[in-house]
Design an enzyme around this catalytic site. Sequence first.
Site, PDB file in Angstrom:
ATOM      1  N   GLU A 158       0.824  -1.194   0.000  1.00 32.66           N
ATOM      2  CA  GLU A 158       0.000   0.000   0.000  1.00 32.66           C
ATOM      3  C   GLU A 158       0.871   1.262   0.000  1.00 32.66           C
ATOM      4  O   GLU A 158       1.959   1.292   0.579  1.00 32.66           O
ATOM      5  CB  GLU A 158      -0.909   0.005   1.226  1.00 32.66           C
ATOM      6  CG  GLU A 158      -1.897  -1.161   1.181  1.00 32.66           C
ATOM      7  CD  GLU A 158      -2.974  -1.087   2.242  1.00 32.66           C
ATOM      8  OE1 GLU A 158      -4.140  -1.266   1.879  1.00 32.66           O
ATOM      9  OE2 GLU A 158      -2.661  -0.863   3.423  1.00 32.66           O
ATOM     10  N   CYS A 169       3.505   8.644   1.214  1.00 33.27           N
ATOM     11  CA  CYS A 169       4.094   7.673   2.143  1.00 33.27           C
ATOM     12  C   CYS A 169       4.281   6.365   1.394  1.00 33.27           C
ATOM     13  O   CYS A 169       3.311   5.747   0.954  1.00 33.27           O
ATOM     14  CB  CYS A 169       3.145   7.506   3.335  1.00 33.27           C
ATOM     15  SG  CYS A 169       3.686   6.261   4.505  1.00 33.27           S
ATOM     16  N   CYS A 195       6.712  -7.253   6.923  1.00 33.71           N
ATOM     17  CA  CYS A 195       7.781  -6.689   7.761  1.00 33.71           C
ATOM     18  C   CYS A 195       8.285  -7.766   8.704  1.00 33.71           C
ATOM     19  O   CYS A 195       7.553  -8.672   9.065  1.00 33.71           O
ATOM     20  CB  CYS A 195       7.218  -5.506   8.556  1.00 33.71           C
ATOM     21  SG  CYS A 195       8.488  -4.488   9.347  1.00 33.71           S
ATOM     22  N   CYS A 235       6.512  -5.014  15.556  1.00 34.06           N
ATOM     23  CA  CYS A 235       6.163  -4.040  16.591  1.00 34.06           C
ATOM     24  C   CYS A 235       4.713  -4.296  16.994  1.00 34.06           C
ATOM     25  O   CYS A 235       3.844  -4.487  16.137  1.00 34.06           O
ATOM     26  CB  CYS A 235       6.353  -2.617  16.070  1.00 34.06           C
ATOM     27  SG  CYS A 235       8.057  -2.310  15.563  1.00 34.06           S
ATOM     28  N   CYS A 286       1.658  -2.255  15.582  1.00 34.28           N
ATOM     29  CA  CYS A 286       1.632  -1.967  14.141  1.00 34.28           C
ATOM     30  C   CYS A 286       0.940  -3.082  13.370  1.00 34.28           C
ATOM     31  O   CYS A 286       1.262  -4.263  13.535  1.00 34.28           O
ATOM     32  CB  CYS A 286       3.071  -1.788  13.635  1.00 34.28           C
ATOM     33  SG  CYS A 286       3.148  -1.440  11.866  1.00 34.28           S
ATOM     34  N   GLY A 299       7.129  -1.990   5.961  1.00 39.97           N
ATOM     35  CA  GLY A 299       8.497  -2.476   5.916  1.00 39.97           C
ATOM     36  C   GLY A 299       9.513  -1.601   6.623  1.00 39.97           C
ATOM     37  O   GLY A 299       9.214  -0.496   7.059  1.00 39.97           O
ATOM     38  N   GLU A 300      10.716  -2.142   6.742  1.00 41.61           N
ATOM     39  CA  GLU A 300      11.818  -1.422   7.383  1.00 41.61           C
ATOM     40  C   GLU A 300      12.827  -1.042   6.292  1.00 41.61           C
ATOM     41  O   GLU A 300      13.558  -1.902   5.782  1.00 41.61           O
ATOM     42  CB  GLU A 300      12.454  -2.328   8.452  1.00 41.61           C
ATOM     43  CG  GLU A 300      13.777  -1.832   9.011  1.00 41.61           C
ATOM     44  CD  GLU A 300      13.742  -0.376   9.506  1.00 41.61           C
ATOM     45  OE1 GLU A 300      12.876  -0.018  10.301  1.00 41.61           O
ATOM     46  OE2 GLU A 300      14.610   0.405   9.058  1.00 41.61           O
ATOM     47  N   SER A 315      12.137   6.624   7.741  1.00 39.52           N
ATOM     48  CA  SER A 315      11.843   6.256   9.124  1.00 39.52           C
ATOM     49  C   SER A 315      12.355   4.852   9.416  1.00 39.52           C
ATOM     50  O   SER A 315      12.133   3.926   8.638  1.00 39.52           O
ATOM     51  CB  SER A 315      10.326   6.314   9.352  1.00 39.52           C
ATOM     52  OG  SER A 315      10.018   5.961  10.674  1.00 39.52           O
ATOM     53  N   SER A 356      11.570   5.546  15.083  1.00 36.88           N
ATOM     54  CA  SER A 356      10.390   5.083  15.812  1.00 36.88           C
ATOM     55  C   SER A 356      10.825   4.684  17.215  1.00 36.88           C
ATOM     56  O   SER A 356      11.267   3.562  17.437  1.00 36.88           O
ATOM     57  CB  SER A 356       9.769   3.899  15.079  1.00 36.88           C
ATOM     58  OG  SER A 356       9.277   4.325  13.836  1.00 36.88           O
ATOM     59  N   LEU A 357      10.690   5.606  18.147  1.00 42.20           N
ATOM     60  CA  LEU A 357      11.214   5.374  19.501  1.00 42.20           C
ATOM     61  C   LEU A 357      10.185   4.626  20.359  1.00 42.20           C
ATOM     62  O   LEU A 357      10.417   3.506  20.786  1.00 42.20           O
ATOM     63  CB  LEU A 357      11.582   6.725  20.120  1.00 42.20           C
ATOM     64  CG  LEU A 357      12.368   6.650  21.412  1.00 42.20           C
ATOM     65  CD1 LEU A 357      13.740   6.028  21.192  1.00 42.20           C
ATOM     66  CD2 LEU A 357      12.522   8.047  22.018  1.00 42.20           C
ATOM     67  N   HIS A 358       9.099   5.271  20.663  1.00 46.51           N
ATOM     68  CA  HIS A 358       7.916   4.660  21.300  1.00 46.51           C
ATOM     69  C   HIS A 358       8.057   4.220  22.751  1.00 46.51           C
ATOM     70  O   HIS A 358       7.059   3.926  23.412  1.00 46.51           O
ATOM     71  CB  HIS A 358       7.373   3.478  20.489  1.00 46.51           C
ATOM     72  CG  HIS A 358       7.148   3.789  19.048  1.00 46.51           C
ATOM     73  ND1 HIS A 358       6.576   4.964  18.611  1.00 46.51           N
ATOM     74  CD2 HIS A 358       7.440   3.089  17.916  1.00 46.51           C
ATOM     75  CE1 HIS A 358       6.506   4.961  17.296  1.00 46.51           C
ATOM     76  NE2 HIS A 358       7.033   3.849  16.853  1.00 46.51           N
ATOM     77  N   ASN A 413      -3.262   4.485  16.244  1.00 47.79           N
ATOM     78  CA  ASN A 413      -4.346   4.200  15.304  1.00 47.79           C
ATOM     79  C   ASN A 413      -4.747   2.741  15.428  1.00 47.79           C
ATOM     80  O   ASN A 413      -3.909   1.852  15.254  1.00 47.79           O
ATOM     81  CB  ASN A 413      -3.892   4.490  13.865  1.00 47.79           C
ATOM     82  CG  ASN A 413      -3.603   5.964  13.670  1.00 47.79           C
ATOM     83  OD1 ASN A 413      -4.442   6.815  13.976  1.00 47.79           O
ATOM     84  ND2 ASN A 413      -2.410   6.282  13.182  1.00 47.79           N
ATOM     85  N   CYS A 438      -1.081   5.981  10.008  1.00 50.31           N
ATOM     86  CA  CYS A 438       0.178   5.347  10.430  1.00 50.31           C
ATOM     87  C   CYS A 438      -0.101   4.015  11.103  1.00 50.31           C
ATOM     88  O   CYS A 438      -0.900   3.932  12.028  1.00 50.31           O
ATOM     89  CB  CYS A 438       0.895   6.177  11.481  1.00 50.31           C
ATOM     90  SG  CYS A 438       1.410   7.760  10.943  1.00 50.31           S
TER      91      CYS A 438
HETATM   92  N1  SAH Z   1       9.787   0.316   9.913  1.00 48.36           N
HETATM   93  C1  SAH Z   1       9.938   1.749   9.860  1.00 48.36           C
HETATM   94  C2  SAH Z   1       9.001   2.383   8.877  1.00 48.36           C
HETATM   95  C3  SAH Z   1       7.528   2.349   9.267  1.00 48.36           C
HETATM   96  S1  SAH Z   1       7.077   3.958   9.682  1.00 48.36           S
HETATM   97  C4  SAH Z   1       9.768   2.309  11.262  1.00 48.36           C
HETATM   98  O1  SAH Z   1       9.439   1.547  12.154  1.00 48.36           O
HETATM   99  O2  SAH Z   1      10.022   3.488  11.481  1.00 48.36           O
HETATM  100  C5  SAH Z   1       5.516   3.784  10.354  1.00 48.36           C
HETATM  101  C6  SAH Z   1       5.380   4.634  11.587  1.00 48.36           C
HETATM  102  O3  SAH Z   1       4.059   4.457  12.147  1.00 48.36           O
HETATM  103  C7  SAH Z   1       6.359   4.189  12.658  1.00 48.36           C
HETATM  104  O4  SAH Z   1       6.766   5.261  13.450  1.00 48.36           O
HETATM  105  C8  SAH Z   1       5.487   3.266  13.451  1.00 48.36           C
HETATM  106  O5  SAH Z   1       6.018   3.000  14.697  1.00 48.36           O
HETATM  107  C9  SAH Z   1       4.175   4.030  13.482  1.00 48.36           C
HETATM  108  N2  SAH Z   1       3.041   3.168  13.819  1.00 48.36           N
HETATM  109  C10 SAH Z   1       2.956   1.844  13.666  1.00 48.36           C
HETATM  110  N3  SAH Z   1       1.759   1.394  14.085  1.00 48.36           N
HETATM  111  C11 SAH Z   1       1.068   2.451  14.505  1.00 48.36           C
HETATM  112  C12 SAH Z   1      -0.248   2.627  15.024  1.00 48.36           C
HETATM  113  N4  SAH Z   1      -1.078   1.607  15.159  1.00 48.36           N
HETATM  114  N5  SAH Z   1      -0.639   3.870  15.334  1.00 48.36           N
HETATM  115  C13 SAH Z   1       0.190   4.929  15.144  1.00 48.36           C
HETATM  116  N6  SAH Z   1       1.435   4.825  14.658  1.00 48.36           N
HETATM  117  C14 SAH Z   1       1.890   3.605  14.346  1.00 48.36           C
END
Ligand code: SAH
Length: 379
Positions: A99, A112, A119, A123, A126, A177-178, A209, A231-233, A308, A351
């Site tokens: 997508e 995007c 992937c 995570c 995700c 993907g990464e 990212s 993507s810290l989180h 999301n 996202c």
């Molecule tokens: N693999 C890379 C590229 C993906 S970017 C990475 O991890 O950065 C997608 C972004 O959306 C990342 O910051 C990811 O952590 C965030 N994301 C993933 N699932 C999400 C969700 N359910 N709600 C909001 N953000 C999310």
Amino acid sequence: MTTSPKTHLVGLTRDGLKLALEKSGVETKQLSMRSNQIWNALYVQGVTSFDGITTLAKPLRQEFGDKFDLARPEVITAQVSRDGTRKWLIKFGPGVEIETVFIPDEDRGTLCISSQVGCTLNCRFCHTGTQKLVRNLTATEIVSQVLVARDDLKEWPKAGRNSDTRQITNIVMMGMGEPLYNFENVRDAINIIADGEGLSVSKRRITLSTAGVVPMIERCGAELGVNLAVSLHAVNDELRDQIVPINKKYPLKELMKALENYPGLSNARRITFEYVMLKGVNDSPADARALVKLISRVPAKVNLIPFNPWPGAPFERSTPAAIRDFSDIIFDAGYSSPVRTPRGEDIMAACGQLKSESVKQRRSDRDKAVADTTSGEAA
Ligand code: SAH
């Protein structure tokens, strides 16, 4: 068979394009001219076949057309959200679907794009993470996402657009993907997208990212020169190990050290830390204060992303009050900390909501599928 035996010219670097032309018999002294003509046709005019390359004499169009492919991939669905966000499901071959999302804003339009089918990272919050990796996308497939979006948005000169009125102004590698696990293809694709005599999206407007593939971060800065988002989180290893499992391999200390040394970093060019707001998991004021401390040695911005939801997700979005308090603490510490407005939720384009039905086939199934098609063709 669906796979074309012809070399696809989209996604070849300038040198790669010259080489392909040379191999096909183009004379050395004509290589630059021919490759420039084709490059312009592909990335400035948006042609999809050699018939459209009027700068080439007719017999040459025919000859190149027999050897090379310029066609677009198949667009399975194109959806438009009520907020104007668009999402395309694109098919590159049997079982290879991804997508791509376009997010229009007042002052910019962000595309995007995806770098892998599925992937490996898993995570927990995700949706893509629930889809196993099928394979890396090729540079052809990465660049083609931009071309498909330009087609649908009518961004080519023949549709009356020029570079001042274009809708796609920014590109983020934040789809499925990464990207740092597919470095070479992503690098070639970015160099093509950023080429000033082609698609012309400057590297200042491209952001990659990563979830934190530490050994590739330096190369990303040195060889790609794009903006980096991370993507810290989570602000401690205990939690990050759980929700961003790549942390077990590359823990926070190593990640932060790599970021401090990111080539090209300055106050004008900061790293964006993405932080998904998960209710009761990582959204306390203490987390916000720890975040400020953790990133203190890196020129940084913080992007807060309200979680999301997707079917079966084991988390909830933080409350607006929790997000506001969190954002205030970061802002008061001197960082910009915008909250990313969820976009395209009604079409699952926000996202972390992207996913395709593609699954990696076992070899035995793949062989069977091929056998079935072949017998179907024979019948
Ligand atoms: N693999 C890379 C590229 C993906 S970017 C990475 O991890 O950065 C997608 C972004 O959306 C990342 O910051 C990811 O952590 C965030 N994301 C993933 N699932 C999400 C969700 N359910 N709600 C909001 N953000 C999310």
